[in-house]
Design a protein around this motif. Sequence first.
Motif, PDB file in Angstrom:
ATOM      1  N   THR A 103       0.834  -1.048  -0.187  1.00 58.49           N
ATOM      2  CA  THR A 103       0.172  -0.058  -0.005  1.00 58.49           C
ATOM      3  C   THR A 103       0.922   1.229  -0.256  1.00 58.49           C
ATOM      4  O   THR A 103       1.949   1.146   0.198  1.00 58.49           O
ATOM      5  N   LEU A 104       0.136   2.321  -0.242  1.00 60.76           N
ATOM      6  CA  LEU A 104       1.136   3.840  -0.111  1.00 60.76           C
ATOM      7  C   LEU A 104       1.679   3.890   1.361  1.00 60.76           C
ATOM      8  O   LEU A 104       2.745   4.082   1.352  1.00 60.76           O
ATOM      9  N   ARG A 105       1.032   3.211   2.223  1.00 55.58           N
ATOM     10  CA  ARG A 105       1.850   3.553   3.446  1.00 55.58           C
ATOM     11  C   ARG A 105       3.112   2.458   3.691  1.00 55.58           C
ATOM     12  O   ARG A 105       3.986   3.138   4.176  1.00 55.58           O
ATOM     13  N   ARG A 107       4.644   1.417   1.313  1.00 53.01           N
ATOM     14  CA  ARG A 107       6.018   1.601   0.550  1.00 53.01           C
ATOM     15  C   ARG A 107       6.549   2.836   1.054  1.00 53.01           C
ATOM     16  O   ARG A 107       7.872   2.916   1.005  1.00 53.01           O
ATOM     17  N   GLU A 108       5.858   3.773   1.783  1.00 49.78           N
ATOM     18  CA  GLU A 108       6.830   5.049   2.256  1.00 49.78           C
ATOM     19  C   GLU A 108       7.545   4.647   3.636  1.00 49.78           C
ATOM     20  O   GLU A 108       8.701   4.945   3.836  1.00 49.78           O
ATOM     21  N   MET A 141      -3.248   1.752  -7.555  1.00 51.72           N
ATOM     22  CA  MET A 141      -2.390   2.498  -6.485  1.00 51.72           C
ATOM     23  C   MET A 141      -1.915   3.543  -6.948  1.00 51.72           C
ATOM     24  O   MET A 141      -2.204   4.633  -6.368  1.00 51.72           O
ATOM     25  N   VAL A 142      -1.390   3.805  -8.135  1.00 51.89           N
ATOM     26  CA  VAL A 142      -0.730   4.770  -8.724  1.00 51.89           C
ATOM     27  C   VAL A 142      -1.818   6.036  -8.889  1.00 51.89           C
ATOM     28  O   VAL A 142      -1.686   7.239  -8.693  1.00 51.89           O
ATOM     29  N   LEU A 145      -2.916   7.683  -6.100  1.00 49.39           N
ATOM     30  CA  LEU A 145      -1.742   8.559  -5.237  1.00 49.39           C
ATOM     31  C   LEU A 145      -1.833   9.845  -6.176  1.00 49.39           C
ATOM     32  O   LEU A 145      -2.029  10.885  -5.534  1.00 49.39           O
ATOM     33  N   ARG A 149      -2.770  13.820  -4.751  1.00 54.55           N
ATOM     34  CA  ARG A 149      -1.530  14.606  -4.647  1.00 54.55           C
ATOM     35  C   ARG A 149      -1.382  15.727  -5.641  1.00 54.55           C
ATOM     36  O   ARG A 149      -1.099  16.825  -5.495  1.00 54.55           O
TER      37      ARG A 149
END
Length: 430
Positions: A103-105, A107-108, A141-142, A145, A149
């Motif tokens: 997930t974005l979390r 990956r960060e 996912m992308v 995002l 943003r």
Amino acid sequence: MTSFDGVARRLGRVARGVTLAARTVVPVDTNPVPADWSHVTKVDPEDAKKLPLLYPLYLRHTSAVSVGGSADVTPRNTEETFELLGPASVPVFHEPSGPRHVTLRTREQADLLAIPEVLNGDSEALVGQLGEATEYVREEMVPDLLADRTPWLPDFAVEALADFATSWLLADAIFEAYVIQNPDSAAAREANVTETDLLTPRESKQRAMAAERHLGSELVYLEYSGTYGGDDAAETLATISEGLTWSRLWYGGGIDSRERATAMLDAGADAIVVGDAFHRVADEEAELCERAAEDLGPAASASAVREWVGENVAVADSHAAAYLATIPSVLHPERVAERYLTATVRTWLRLRELVEDGASVRASSTGQSENGLDLGRTLGDDASDELGSDDAELVRRCLLALVADRSDADGLSSLDDVPTDHFALSGSSL
């Protein structure tokens, strides 16, 4: 073919040549997986796999932490596990067993993303899930995002950026080529590896060489998954290592002692992976603290706790000592285990005392209770008595998380996203 196309193709060949030279000719190690990693602790997000109360202390001795598992893993418990590992003083990377676990979390928060490819499983385990993952990243996912943003971007720019970002994410990830040799494991079931798919040492070497040179795998992982491979694994490791020049070679399965860890490293593994031995520490301390709570009062002194542990705990046979013994750099695992178990008991008793006094229920988001008690400092000072100030700071956050679990709706709101159900000792059992 236009002149521009020809230039682009030549640039592509040059780039591939530079990459190949960097891996085979240039006397510089370009593998993004550090060569000095020799011990990796695998933390399974599965809800049944618990963490020790003072888990940052144990993890400070390992080279890196891997987050991943083969059963009952979800995006939710994966994100929670990364949140818990925030205080850890070692690199944490992600080994997802399913595309949507990324997930974005995560990956960060992950230092590395390791994408598994099973060399002796079915085509689904090698390319099927990678295809599903690519689709998920590109189409869900992308775009999510970018919409969050950069909502002002026109559609054509979103499409172009989504293509680039998907390719970049895969290029930035590392690929982990598995040879699974335990057909009874959950990993084997997921990859459809049966008895007929087990490889000889030479076959393992051949596939590892193909993984390094064709698939570009940064890692080759010999996986026995809960079962110790012994002499067979040692022979396979030695044979595989002869064929690799750039990829790291890891071994996982049944490592629960200094002897087993040393045997696999001596056979040719660059690193050994330990999972079950770490989670067993949590199961052990839950029973230990239950006995201590019956024998000792919440306000028991440090000396009383040390004496109790010395008389009631066979440290040499403990899971804490067994896990620490798998780490070659820990020279005196029993001595360290005794100190950590003593600190765990004392910290747990102290938490119970705070709860009985009502301090945790009245705690605010800053860790300051209504009666002026700074819970974070109190817990940290208690741990410092046994561990030293640096180690005590490592555990401060997880202790506050346990206190937060006892708080009312207004208590410790800044730690609401820290899950306490991953601890064998949880706030609910205080």
